[in-house]
Scaffold this motif. Structure first.
Motif, PDB file in Angstrom:
ATOM      1  N   ARG A 193     -25.433 -27.771  15.197  1.00  0.00           N
ATOM      2  CA  ARG A 193     -25.515 -28.126  16.733  1.00  0.00           C
ATOM      3  C   ARG A 193     -26.943 -27.997  17.223  1.00  0.00           C
ATOM      4  NH1 ARG A 193     -20.767 -24.975  16.864  1.00  0.00           N
ATOM      5  NH2 ARG A 193     -21.800 -23.408  18.079  1.00  0.00           N
ATOM      6  N   LEU A 194     -27.671 -26.893  16.929  1.00  0.00           N
ATOM      7  CA  LEU A 194     -28.757 -26.661  17.264  1.00  0.00           C
ATOM      8  C   LEU A 194     -29.716 -27.813  16.864  1.00  0.00           C
ATOM      9  CD1 LEU A 194     -29.485 -22.820  17.225  1.00  0.00           C
ATOM     10  CD2 LEU A 194     -29.331 -24.386  19.363  1.00  0.00           C
TER      11      LEU A 194
ATOM     12  N   TYR B  21     -32.979 -32.431  27.160  1.00  0.00           N
ATOM     13  CA  TYR B  21     -33.227 -31.450  27.988  1.00  0.00           C
ATOM     14  C   TYR B  21     -32.951 -31.314  29.609  1.00  0.00           C
ATOM     15  CZ  TYR B  21     -36.867 -34.421  30.018  1.00  0.00           C
ATOM     16  OH  TYR B  21     -37.443 -35.338  30.743  1.00  0.00           O
ATOM     17  N   ARG B  22     -33.208 -30.164  30.084  1.00  0.00           N
ATOM     18  CA  ARG B  22     -32.684 -29.984  31.560  1.00  0.00           C
ATOM     19  C   ARG B  22     -34.060 -29.884  32.207  1.00  0.00           C
ATOM     20  NH1 ARG B  22     -27.048 -29.318  32.611  1.00  0.00           N
ATOM     21  NH2 ARG B  22     -28.086 -29.135  34.656  1.00  0.00           N
TER      22      ARG B  22
ATOM     23  N   SER C 238     -35.264 -27.415  34.155  1.00  0.00           N
ATOM     24  CA  SER C 238     -35.963 -26.140  34.265  1.00  0.00           C
ATOM     25  C   SER C 238     -35.644 -25.139  33.145  1.00  0.00           C
ATOM     26  CB  SER C 238     -35.057 -25.410  35.633  1.00  0.00           C
ATOM     27  OG  SER C 238     -33.757 -25.050  35.356  1.00  0.00           O
ATOM     28  N   ARG C 239     -36.393 -24.283  33.061  1.00  0.00           N
ATOM     29  CA  ARG C 239     -36.335 -23.141  32.005  1.00  0.00           C
ATOM     30  C   ARG C 239     -34.813 -22.778  31.795  1.00  0.00           C
ATOM     31  NH1 ARG C 239     -41.885 -19.721  32.668  1.00  0.00           N
ATOM     32  NH2 ARG C 239     -43.068 -21.451  32.605  1.00  0.00           N
ATOM     33  N   LEU C 240     -34.312 -22.270  33.163  1.00  0.00           N
ATOM     34  CA  LEU C 240     -32.984 -21.671  33.144  1.00  0.00           C
ATOM     35  C   LEU C 240     -31.968 -22.827  32.714  1.00  0.00           C
ATOM     36  CD1 LEU C 240     -31.341 -19.365  34.031  1.00  0.00           C
ATOM     37  CD2 LEU C 240     -31.004 -20.306  36.492  1.00  0.00           C
ATOM     38  N   GLY C 241     -32.176 -23.889  33.066  1.00  0.00           N
ATOM     39  CA  GLY C 241     -31.330 -25.015  32.800  1.00  0.00           C
ATOM     40  C   GLY C 241     -31.335 -25.239  31.119  1.00  0.00           C
TER      41      GLY C 241
ATOM     42  N   LEU D 175     -29.103 -24.442  25.685  1.00  0.00           N
ATOM     43  CA  LEU D 175     -29.276 -23.856  24.402  1.00  0.00           C
ATOM     44  C   LEU D 175     -28.340 -22.772  24.141  1.00  0.00           C
ATOM     45  CD1 LEU D 175     -30.990 -23.450  21.935  1.00  0.00           C
ATOM     46  CD2 LEU D 175     -32.329 -21.901  23.112  1.00  0.00           C
ATOM     47  N   ILE D 176     -27.525 -22.128  25.150  1.00  0.00           N
ATOM     48  CA  ILE D 176     -26.728 -21.185  24.964  1.00  0.00           C
ATOM     49  C   ILE D 176     -25.267 -21.799  24.719  1.00  0.00           C
ATOM     50  CG2 ILE D 176     -25.310 -19.340  26.162  1.00  0.00           C
ATOM     51  CD1 ILE D 176     -27.952 -18.358  27.261  1.00  0.00           C
ATOM     52  N   ALA D 177     -25.205 -22.945  25.915  1.00  0.00           N
ATOM     53  CA  ALA D 177     -24.047 -23.594  25.623  1.00  0.00           C
ATOM     54  C   ALA D 177     -23.681 -24.377  24.217  1.00  0.00           C
ATOM     55  CB  ALA D 177     -23.928 -24.760  26.783  1.00  0.00           C
ATOM     56  N   THR D 178     -24.742 -24.780  23.905  1.00  0.00           N
ATOM     57  CA  THR D 178     -24.881 -25.288  22.391  1.00  0.00           C
ATOM     58  C   THR D 178     -24.533 -24.488  21.322  1.00  0.00           C
ATOM     59  OG1 THR D 178     -26.496 -26.901  23.418  1.00  0.00           O
ATOM     60  CG2 THR D 178     -26.175 -26.531  20.594  1.00  0.00           C
TER      61      THR D 178
END
Length: 130
Positions: free
Chosen positions: A101-102, A111-112, A114-117, A122-125
Motif C-alpha cells: 500500500r505504501l 499528496y495532501r 499540509s504536513r499534518l494532512g 500515510l497513517i491511514a494508508t
C-alpha cells in the motif's frame, strides 16, 4: 450513481485530471462560511483536529475515498493517461500488505496540502483506512 463529498474537490480533480490548468489565487475573493458543525473544512483548533482524527479512525475518510474514486473512475474517459495511471496506483494503495500500500501511494504521487494532512494520509494508508 456515485457520491461526491465536495463539489470543489470534484471540479479540481476533473479539470486537473483532464489536463486543464488550475491556478491558485492566495487572495480570498469568496466568503466561505466555517462553523463548528461543518462536515469538512479548516481544522485549525485542537478540538477540530481530534474530531477529524475520529472521523479517520471510524472509517469516514475511507468511505469518502470510496465514493470519490468511484466518481473519478466513472469519469475516467475525461482523464489523461497519466491521470488514469495515478488513479490506478492510488486504488492499489487501498489493498494488499502495508508495504505494498505504501509503495502504491508513493508511486501514485497523491499528496495532501499540509504536513499534518500528508501524515494522516500515510497513517491511514498503513492502517488500511484510505
Amino acid at each position: 450513481a456515485t457520491s461526491i463529498v465536495a463539489h470543489d474537490w470534484w471540479i479540481y480533480h476533473i479539470v486537473a485530471g483532464a489536463g486543464g490548468s488550475v491556478i491558485y489565487d492566495p487572495i480570498p475573493s469568496v466568503f466561505y462560511r466555517q462553523h463548528t458543525n461543518n462536515l469538512i473544512g479548516a481544522y485549525v483548533t485542537l478540538t477540530a483536529k481530534r474530531r477529524r482524527f475520529s472521523q479517520l479512525a471510524r472509517g469516514d475518510f475511507q468511505a469518502w475515498t470510496t465514493g470519490n474514486l468511484a466518481a473519478l473512475q466513472a469519469s475516467s474517459a475525461w482523464l489523461t493517461p497519466e491521470s488514469r495511471r495515478t488513479l490506478s496506483e492510488f486504488r492499489k494503495a487501498r489493498n494488499g500488505t502495508a508495504l505494498s500500500r505504501l509503495r502504491a501511494l508513493h508511486t501514485s504521487r497523491v499528496y495532501r496540502q499540509s504536513r499534518l494532512g500528508n501524515g494522516s494520509l500515510l497513517i491511514a494508508t498503513l492502517a488500511g483506512l484510505v
